[in-house]
Design a protein around this motif. Structure first.
Motif, PDB file in Angstrom:
ATOM      1  N   LEU A  55     -78.481  91.839  46.027  1.00 54.08           N
ATOM      2  CA  LEU A  55     -77.237  91.177  45.639  1.00 54.08           C
ATOM      3  C   LEU A  55     -76.076  92.172  45.698  1.00 54.08           C
ATOM      4  O   LEU A  55     -76.157  93.269  45.155  1.00 54.08           O
ATOM      5  CB  LEU A  55     -77.362  90.614  44.219  1.00 54.08           C
ATOM      6  CG  LEU A  55     -76.108  89.968  43.626  1.00 54.08           C
ATOM      7  CD1 LEU A  55     -75.756  88.693  44.372  1.00 54.08           C
ATOM      8  CD2 LEU A  55     -76.299  89.699  42.134  1.00 54.08           C
ATOM      9  N   THR A  56     -75.006  91.761  46.377  1.00 54.21           N
ATOM     10  CA  THR A  56     -73.786  92.564  46.443  1.00 54.21           C
ATOM     11  C   THR A  56     -72.653  91.788  45.796  1.00 54.21           C
ATOM     12  O   THR A  56     -72.381  90.641  46.170  1.00 54.21           O
ATOM     13  CB  THR A  56     -73.417  92.908  47.892  1.00 54.21           C
ATOM     14  OG1 THR A  56     -74.476  93.656  48.487  1.00 54.21           O
ATOM     15  CG2 THR A  56     -72.130  93.724  47.949  1.00 54.21           C
ATOM     16  N   ILE A  57     -72.032  92.393  44.820  1.00 51.20           N
ATOM     17  CA  ILE A  57     -70.899  91.787  44.127  1.00 51.20           C
ATOM     18  C   ILE A  57     -69.649  92.584  44.479  1.00 51.20           C
ATOM     19  O   ILE A  57     -69.588  93.798  44.264  1.00 51.20           O
ATOM     20  CB  ILE A  57     -71.115  91.780  42.605  1.00 51.20           C
ATOM     21  CG1 ILE A  57     -72.364  90.965  42.254  1.00 51.20           C
ATOM     22  CG2 ILE A  57     -69.893  91.218  41.889  1.00 51.20           C
ATOM     23  CD1 ILE A  57     -72.715  90.994  40.781  1.00 51.20           C
ATOM     24  N   VAL A  58     -68.681  91.901  45.051  1.00 48.94           N
ATOM     25  CA  VAL A  58     -67.424  92.534  45.445  1.00 48.94           C
ATOM     26  C   VAL A  58     -66.340  92.051  44.503  1.00 48.94           C
ATOM     27  O   VAL A  58     -66.080  90.846  44.400  1.00 48.94           O
ATOM     28  CB  VAL A  58     -67.059  92.192  46.905  1.00 48.94           C
ATOM     29  CG1 VAL A  58     -65.793  92.929  47.323  1.00 48.94           C
ATOM     30  CG2 VAL A  58     -68.211  92.537  47.844  1.00 48.94           C
ATOM     31  N   ASN A  59     -65.721  92.981  43.828  1.00 48.87           N
ATOM     32  CA  ASN A  59     -64.690  92.647  42.840  1.00 48.87           C
ATOM     33  C   ASN A  59     -63.321  93.082  43.345  1.00 48.87           C
ATOM     34  O   ASN A  59     -63.181  94.157  43.945  1.00 48.87           O
ATOM     35  CB  ASN A  59     -64.996  93.330  41.507  1.00 48.87           C
ATOM     36  CG  ASN A  59     -64.111  92.828  40.385  1.00 48.87           C
ATOM     37  OD1 ASN A  59     -63.423  91.820  40.521  1.00 48.87           O
ATOM     38  ND2 ASN A  59     -64.126  93.540  39.274  1.00 48.87           N
ATOM     39  N   THR A  60     -62.325  92.241  43.137  1.00 49.82           N
ATOM     40  CA  THR A  60     -60.953  92.561  43.543  1.00 49.82           C
ATOM     41  C   THR A  60     -60.244  93.210  42.362  1.00 49.82           C
ATOM     42  O   THR A  60     -59.863  92.542  41.402  1.00 49.82           O
ATOM     43  CB  THR A  60     -60.202  91.290  43.975  1.00 49.82           C
ATOM     44  OG1 THR A  60     -60.317  90.307  42.945  1.00 49.82           O
ATOM     45  CG2 THR A  60     -60.799  90.733  45.251  1.00 49.82           C
ATOM     46  N   VAL A  61     -60.061  94.516  42.452  1.00 49.80           N
ATOM     47  CA  VAL A  61     -59.436  95.280  41.375  1.00 49.80           C
ATOM     48  C   VAL A  61     -57.926  95.269  41.563  1.00 49.80           C
ATOM     49  O   VAL A  61     -57.419  95.626  42.621  1.00 49.80           O
ATOM     50  CB  VAL A  61     -59.966  96.730  41.363  1.00 49.80           C
ATOM     51  CG1 VAL A  61     -59.327  97.523  40.236  1.00 49.80           C
ATOM     52  CG2 VAL A  61     -61.479  96.746  41.233  1.00 49.80           C
ATOM     53  N   GLY A  62     -57.213  94.840  40.538  1.00 51.80           N
ATOM     54  CA  GLY A  62     -55.756  94.837  40.588  1.00 51.80           C
ATOM     55  C   GLY A  62     -55.154  93.642  41.285  1.00 51.80           C
ATOM     56  O   GLY A  62     -53.952  93.650  41.591  1.00 51.80           O
ATOM     57  N   PHE A  63     -55.944  92.598  41.526  1.00 55.46           N
ATOM     58  CA  PHE A  63     -55.417  91.423  42.223  1.00 55.46           C
ATOM     59  C   PHE A  63     -54.397  90.700  41.341  1.00 55.46           C
ATOM     60  O   PHE A  63     -54.688  90.333  40.211  1.00 55.46           O
ATOM     61  CB  PHE A  63     -56.565  90.475  42.582  1.00 55.46           C
ATOM     62  CG  PHE A  63     -56.131  89.258  43.347  1.00 55.46           C
ATOM     63  CD1 PHE A  63     -55.926  89.316  44.708  1.00 55.46           C
ATOM     64  CD2 PHE A  63     -55.913  88.054  42.703  1.00 55.46           C
ATOM     65  CE1 PHE A  63     -55.528  88.202  45.415  1.00 55.46           C
ATOM     66  CE2 PHE A  63     -55.520  86.928  43.396  1.00 55.46           C
ATOM     67  CZ  PHE A  63     -55.313  87.007  44.760  1.00 55.46           C
ATOM     68  N   GLY A  64     -53.190  90.515  41.896  1.00 56.91           N
ATOM     69  CA  GLY A  64     -52.138  89.802  41.180  1.00 56.91           C
ATOM     70  C   GLY A  64     -51.413  90.605  40.134  1.00 56.91           C
ATOM     71  O   GLY A  64     -50.595  90.047  39.392  1.00 56.91           O
ATOM     72  N   ASP A  65     -51.675  91.933  40.051  1.00 56.72           N
ATOM     73  CA  ASP A  65     -51.031  92.753  39.027  1.00 56.72           C
ATOM     74  C   ASP A  65     -49.759  93.429  39.521  1.00 56.72           C
ATOM     75  O   ASP A  65     -49.030  94.022  38.727  1.00 56.72           O
ATOM     76  CB  ASP A  65     -51.999  93.840  38.523  1.00 56.72           C
ATOM     77  CG  ASP A  65     -53.146  93.245  37.713  1.00 56.72           C
ATOM     78  OD1 ASP A  65     -52.976  92.122  37.213  1.00 56.72           O
ATOM     79  OD2 ASP A  65     -54.199  93.889  37.607  1.00 56.72           O
ATOM     80  N   GLN A  66     -49.491  93.379  40.810  1.00 58.91           N
ATOM     81  CA  GLN A  66     -48.321  94.048  41.356  1.00 58.91           C
ATOM     82  C   GLN A  66     -47.082  93.165  41.213  1.00 58.91           C
ATOM     83  O   GLN A  66     -47.175  91.933  41.160  1.00 58.91           O
ATOM     84  CB  GLN A  66     -48.524  94.407  42.837  1.00 58.91           C
ATOM     85  CG  GLN A  66     -49.626  95.427  43.089  1.00 58.91           C
ATOM     86  CD  GLN A  66     -51.008  94.828  42.983  1.00 58.91           C
ATOM     87  OE1 GLN A  66     -51.195  93.656  43.257  1.00 58.91           O
ATOM     88  NE2 GLN A  66     -51.969  95.635  42.593  1.00 58.91           N
ATOM     89  N   MET A  67     -45.920  93.804  41.176  1.00 61.44           N
ATOM     90  CA  MET A  67     -44.668  93.048  41.126  1.00 61.44           C
ATOM     91  C   MET A  67     -44.478  92.256  42.415  1.00 61.44           C
ATOM     92  O   MET A  67     -44.091  91.090  42.387  1.00 61.44           O
ATOM     93  CB  MET A  67     -43.492  94.008  40.911  1.00 61.44           C
ATOM     94  CG  MET A  67     -43.482  94.668  39.539  1.00 61.44           C
ATOM     95  SD  MET A  67     -43.211  93.482  38.211  1.00 61.44           S
ATOM     96  CE  MET A  67     -41.534  92.989  38.561  1.00 61.44           C
ATOM     97  N   ASN A  68     -44.762  92.899  43.539  1.00 63.41           N
ATOM     98  CA  ASN A  68     -44.670  92.225  44.836  1.00 63.41           C
ATOM     99  C   ASN A  68     -46.070  91.753  45.218  1.00 63.41           C
ATOM    100  O   ASN A  68     -46.916  92.534  45.635  1.00 63.41           O
ATOM    101  CB  ASN A  68     -44.107  93.180  45.890  1.00 63.41           C
ATOM    102  CG  ASN A  68     -43.916  92.504  47.237  1.00 63.41           C
ATOM    103  OD1 ASN A  68     -44.059  91.277  47.360  1.00 63.41           O
ATOM    104  ND2 ASN A  68     -43.579  93.278  48.250  1.00 63.41           N
TER     105      ASN A  68
END
Length: 473
Positions: free
Chosen positions: A141-154
């Motif tokens: 099993l491979t779990i890919v997590n999006t770190v920082g998604f939607g945290d940027q101003m742009n």
């Protein structure tokens, strides 16, 4: 002038060497590219041709006794069980929305989790692979997590890192497929099979970032939208929120994963579950005692939310659909739909097509010859352009050298005239100085003569006075 000419000669030689090197490298590139395309085209066409020949030549026959190939499904099961399976999940959502907790709850274990801040400069994708085993079935099993998604101003390009990651996994698999010596049986397939898109439980509507991201991903991955932390809104609000989400997805043309209904064994349950999308989930690894048994739940001052209670959330529905019922279909859809679309687009970018302009099948030899002639023509064109450019540069350099030579000659003549004028002036001043020196010497001699005469006259006068004075005495 000699150093300038030698420098120009060496630059011309270097340019010729560079031109030869470019031609050699370009030829090698063409050969490699042709072989690459030949392998792709062959793998693209050969299974289809064989399948068509089998369909045309197939004739049904009855058996007079037992043969034994009815054990093929068992053989396939045994082989698959011994090799193990792989499954890759992409979790997309804001920081702190509960992605890691839900993964721990889904697979009933504690994965290695890293705390993430809300101050990441850009979106990062962190992939972690685990070996799990249930009964005698092994799962990588491979779990890919999006770190920082939607945290940027742009947030304009937040989705691009996710798209690039998915395309990179497709490209890696394609490169492995095209190797001469392939090892797909033990190759770790890193293509994303399921994308759990976590929606914040706002109760209003989807964010623009959510719609844009899912629209960019729906042709590349199986998207399963889930409403995270569903225990933060009431049941009536949750029901309206689900309807609103599905309405916005349809109106914006976002294609989410639909559980298959063509298989009679699962069509009934999948049809029912398609009506429950998006799933409203709650994750928790903590156990709370309810009655006489311990259950996974979240303890609040006002009560307990049971994770596996279908009256409280859709966690059980998600687990059944994702793991128990449709995991193999997700793997198959990834390979036959999303990967094939990526592969077909790559082939079309290279100029390969199944048919010509008249919708007639194109043979491999014709495609190869056409591409070969096209690249040879392009090579000749580039060679001619480089030759013309070289000739033009040589002419320009010759003009520069001639102009520099004229300027140098003119400067030399000017310096020569200046030197002659300066020499003439120095000679004139030297003559004038010599004349002045001679005049000065003559005046000096005359003055000395006059002084001598005056001295002698004074001496004689003095002597006469002395004689007179001595006569009187």
């Amino acid at each position: 002038m000699i150093s300038r000419v030698h420098s120009n000669h060496y630059s011309c030689v270097n340019f010729f060497l560079t031109l030869s090197l470019v031609r050699t490298l370009f030829s090698i590139y063409i050969i490699n590219n042709e072989v690459y395309k030949l392998l792709i085209s062959f793998r693209m066409t050969s299974p289809d041709v064989v399948r068509q020949m089998q369909d045309k030549n197939a004739r049904p026959l009855s058996l007079s006794g037992h043969v034994g190939f009815d054990s093929l499904p068992d053989q396939l099961v045994n082989k698959s069980t011994s090799q193990g399976f792989c499954f890759n999940i992409l979790c997309i959502g804001e920081t702190g929305i509960g992605k890691s907790t839900l993964m721990d709850t889904l697979f009933n274990t504690n994965f290695e989790n890293f705390e993430s801040s809300h101050f990441e400069p850009k979106v990062k994708l962190r992939a972690q692979t685990y070996d799990l085993q249930e009964s005698n079935v092994r799962l990588k099993l491979t779990i890919v997590n999006t770190v920082g998604f939607g945290d940027q101003m742009n947030k304009q390009e937040s989705y691009q890192h996710v798209v690039d990651y998915i395309d990179t996994q497709f490209e890696s698999y394609l490169q492995e497929e095209l190797k001469i010596k392939r090892s797909l049986h033990n190759y770790h397939d890193s293509r994303i099979h399921a994308c759990l898109y976590f929606i914040a439980p706002s109760g209003h509507s989807l964010k623009s970032l959510d719609l844009v991201t899912m629209k960019k991903l729906d042709s590349k991955v199986n998207i399963i939208p889930v409403i995270a932390k569903a225990d933060t809104i009431s049941k009536s609000e949750l029901h309206k929120f689900k309807i609103k989400i599905m309405s916005e997805l349809v109106s914006n043309g976002v294609q989410i994963y639909q559980f298959p209904i063509d298989d009679e064994t699962v069509s009934k349950i999948n049809t029912a579950m398609n009506g429950h999308l998006p799933f409203a989930v709650v994750g928790s690894t903590e156990e709370v005692k309810i009655g006489n048994k311990m259950v996974k739940a979240r303890q609040y001052p006002w009560g307990v939310v049971q994770v596996e209670n279908e009256n409280h959330c859709d966690f059980v529905k998600l687990r059944e659909m994702l793991i128990c019922v449709n995991m193999e279909d997700l793997r198959e859809q990834t390979h036959t739909r999303h990967y094939e679309l990526y592969r077909r687009c790559k082939l079309e970018e290279m100029g390969f097509k199944d048919t010509d302009a008249e919708s007639k099948p194109v043979s491999l030899q014709q495609t190869y010859e056409a591409k070969r002639q096209e690249f040879l023509g392009e090579l000749q064109k580039r060679e001619e352009e480089m030759r013309q450019m070289f000739v033009q540069r040589v002419k320009e350099k010759e003009m520069e050298l001639k102009e520099a030579e004229r300027e140098l000659q003119a400067k030399f003549e000017q310096l020569k005239r200046l030197h002659h004028d300066e020499t003439s002036k120095l000679d004139e001043k030297r003559r004038m100085l010599e004349d002045e020196i001679n005049t000065f010497n003559k005046k000096k001699a005359a003055t000395e003569l006059l002084q001598a005469q005056a001295f002698n006259t004074n001496a004689n006068i003095k002597k006469d006075k002395d004689r007179k004075n001595s006569g009187f005495m």
